[in-house]
Scaffold this motif. Structure first.
Motif, mmCIF file in Angstrom:
data_model
loop_
_atom_site.group_PDB
_atom_site.id
_atom_site.type_symbol
_atom_site.label_atom_id
_atom_site.label_comp_id
_atom_site.label_asym_id
_atom_site.label_seq_id
_atom_site.Cartn_x
_atom_site.Cartn_y
_atom_site.Cartn_z
ATOM 1 N N TYR A 166 0.844 -1.184 0.000
ATOM 2 C CA TYR A 166 0.000 0.000 0.000
ATOM 3 C C TYR A 166 0.884 1.240 0.000
ATOM 4 N N PRO A 167 0.569 2.219 -0.869
ATOM 5 C CA PRO A 167 1.369 3.436 -0.911
ATOM 6 C C PRO A 167 1.085 4.399 0.226
ATOM 7 N N CYS A 216 -12.335 -0.323 -3.806
ATOM 8 C CA CYS A 216 -13.481 0.279 -4.467
ATOM 9 C C CYS A 216 -13.385 1.795 -4.350
ATOM 10 N N ARG A 217 -14.398 2.480 -4.825
ATOM 11 C CA ARG A 217 -14.338 3.931 -4.851
ATOM 12 C C ARG A 217 -15.693 4.513 -4.480
ATOM 13 N N ILE A 275 -11.206 3.471 -1.604
ATOM 14 C CA ILE A 275 -11.617 2.830 -0.355
ATOM 15 C C ILE A 275 -11.079 1.403 -0.340
ATOM 16 N N THR A 276 -10.535 0.981 0.785
ATOM 17 C CA THR A 276 -10.188 -0.419 1.009
ATOM 18 C C THR A 276 -11.112 -0.945 2.105
ATOM 19 N N LYS A 313 -3.952 1.679 -10.224
ATOM 20 C CA LYS A 313 -3.538 2.951 -9.619
ATOM 21 C C LYS A 313 -4.145 3.154 -8.234
ATOM 22 N N HIS A 314 -4.863 2.142 -7.739
ATOM 23 C CA HIS A 314 -5.600 2.285 -6.484
ATOM 24 C C HIS A 314 -4.667 2.548 -5.315
ATOM 25 N N GLU A 315 -5.053 3.536 -4.495
ATOM 26 C CA GLU A 315 -4.352 3.793 -3.245
ATOM 27 C C GLU A 315 -5.216 3.295 -2.096
#
Length: 539
Positions: free
Chosen positions: A7-8, A113-114, A125-126, A152-154
């Protein structure tokens, strides 16, 4: 074997779970989540293919057990009180550590998700769940990222939901064993002790109700939205029982979303990727779009079957009146592919006035729109909730007070600004309640008449008719409407006892005035000017 995840986000809250959990299931598709739920005996399929589960003790949200961490940031912005209940950073950190230990050696389901169909403001969102069907709910209700978006998910916001984890109020600082806690600084939501899935959806809605106005100047709204053939957008606000879902589900218009939207400088956009509809007394005839949406892999909550079958009895409220179905928005045949629309041409505030005072439709000035938005009025009648025998007034600011971290006047002012910037937007107050007398004496306004009135407003058929101001509320009542009897447009004319109408109108106006007192110190002079005028009937 657990999967190692990178995770970034510097806080890196979710990463330690990969080392503690017995098994992590990451971003499973809906069919796999359905199979895992049934194979674990946690649910069963209906004859339409929907997954049916029970949420246990809690079949609805628990507003008194929803907290916001009070820290340097929230102390400056949150409107603390009965709705936004503060909890300390230490209590949050202690519960987080306990929940981390609790899920050790357990299976967990994670999903990226977003929220927000406008990509320029969408939040990542995680979600971390301890059941596959809760993860299925998140698959349906939040926006499902594309493959490129997933790459690209953060980590973004983290929801950790463990219904089996119970707090100890005497030690953990909660009111009960269940809790929902939002931490704006750590971008994390902890939910324990309740399996009701709506807590996750509404926690993110509460988050957006703070960060969108604060960071982007966007008005978050608890409303449905649809789009006409010419691209015109309509918004429908309303509390439970007012007809928001029924009136917005129009086969002639495309559905943008059924519950949560944002209004930016140039568009309306859905926050969600699905719908969470009530199922009580659902029939194919009354709600054909929703009925048809209940198919695999839709998630039905707290419904019952007819004896010796897997056919759902939607009239059975033995578990709860708040039976629900969650499904991705594409289950609605006329849903818009991109959940985005133009600036609204029409806004409808829906109220079920059980006192028979408000007209079937009236046009609002900007000041009146702000006042009625801040009021959020409807009336509950017998059968809507246990213990209600007589009509009871309900005022919920912005038609969703329990989800507002900021002062309600802040959102009302934002609405006023939007209306000033978009003078062609028309705002209507629509009464779907009683006429000819109060509940028990009069009759419910015909749904056919309501639909005809709304369609007339959308089509511009009320643009050039004459209006008359109500002497008490000041709202503008059309003197005519195509295909609707003119006598029902003015509620006083439908009462046989005009003096009794005047008395009840005075009483309702007094209820509005008394409710507004809580906003008096923060409300602008423009909003105050739209208050009902009791002197109109006392003179």
């Amino acid at each position: 074997m657990a999967m190692e995840l990178e995770y970034p986000n510097p806080l890196n809250i979710a990463a330690p779970l990969s080392k503690m959990a017995k098994q992590i299931y990451l971003n499973l598709d809906a069919d796999k989540l359905v199979e895992q739920t049934t194979s674990r005996g946690q649910g069963q399929l209906s004859d339409a293919g929907a997954l049916c589960i029970k949420t246990g003790k809690f079949t609805g949200r628990s507003p008194q057990d929803r907290f916001i961490v009070q820290d340097e940031f929230t102390s400056k912005h949150v409107d603390w009180g009965d709705v936004n209940i503060p909890i300390s950073e230490q209590i949050f950190d202690n519960l987080l550590e306990k929940m981390r230990l609790f899920i050790a050696d357990k299976e967990i389901w994670m999903r990226h998700c977003r929220a927000g169909a406008d990509p320029s403001i969408a939040i990542d969102i995680t979600v971390i769940n301890t059941t596959p069907w809760a993860n299925l709910f998140c698959h349906h209700l939040f926006i499902r990222p594309t493959k490129d978006e997933l790459n690209k998910h953060e980590q973004g916001w983290v929801i950790l939901q463990a219904p089996e984890f119970l707090a100890d109020p005497s030690v953990d600082g909660t009111r009960q064993e269940n809790f929902s806690i939002i931490n704006f600084t750590k971008k994390m939501i902890l939910i324990g002790g309740t399996a009701y899935t709506g807590e996750m959806k509404k926690a993110i809605f509460s988050v957006l109700n703070l960060i969108l106005p604060y960071k982007h100047g966007i008005l978050p709204m608890h409303c449905s939205a649809n789009e006409g053939i010419d691209g015109d957008t309509a918004l429908f606000f309303g509390l439970s029982g007012t007809g928001k879902t029924t009136l917005s589900a129009d086969s002639d218009r495309k559905l943008i979303g059924d519950d949560e939207h944002g209004w930016s400088d140039n568009l309306i956009f859905n926050f969600e990727g699905g719908c969470y509809a009530k199922c009580i007394d659902l029939t194919e005839e009354k709600e054909p779009e929703i009925f048809a949406a209940i198919r695999r892999p839709a998630l039905l909550e707290n419904v019952s079957f007819y004896p010796l079958s897997n056919s759902v009895n939607y009239a059975d409220v033995s578990l709860t009146e708040n039976t629900r179905v969650a499904y991705p928005i594409h289950h609605i045949n006329n849903a818009k592919e991109r959940s985005i629309g133009r600036i609204p041409s029409h806004i409808f505030f829906l109220t079920c006035d059980a006192f028979g005072i408000l007209p079937p439709i009236s046009k609002l000035t900007n000041a009146q729109a702000m006042y009625h938005y801040l009021s959020g009025y409807t009336a509950k009648v017998a059968g809507t909730e246990i213990g209600i025998r007589e009509p009871q007034t309900t005022f919920s600011a912005c038609f969703g007070r329990v989800f507002l971290p900021l002062s309600p006047t802040h959102y009302a002012d934002m609405l006023g600004d939007k209306l000033t910037q978009n003078p062609d937007t028309k705002v209507w107050l629509v009464n779907t309640g009683w006429t000819g007398g109060a509940y028990g004496i009069g009759k419910r306004i015909s749904l056919q008449h309501t639909r005809t009135i709304v369609k007339a407003a959308l089509a511009g058929a009320l643009n050039n008719v004459e209006f008359e101001a109500d002497p008490i509320f000041g709202i503008l009542i059309p003197k005519s409407c195509p295909q609707v009897p003119s006598e029902i447009l003015f509620p006083r004319n439908t009462w046989s006892n005009k003096e009794e109408y005047d008395k009840q109108a005075n009483n309702l106006a007094t209820l509005f005035i008394n409710n507004f007192k809580q906003y008096q110190s923060k409300a602008s002079s423009e909003i105050k000017s739209a208050s009902p005028k009791l002197t109109a009937i006392l003179a």
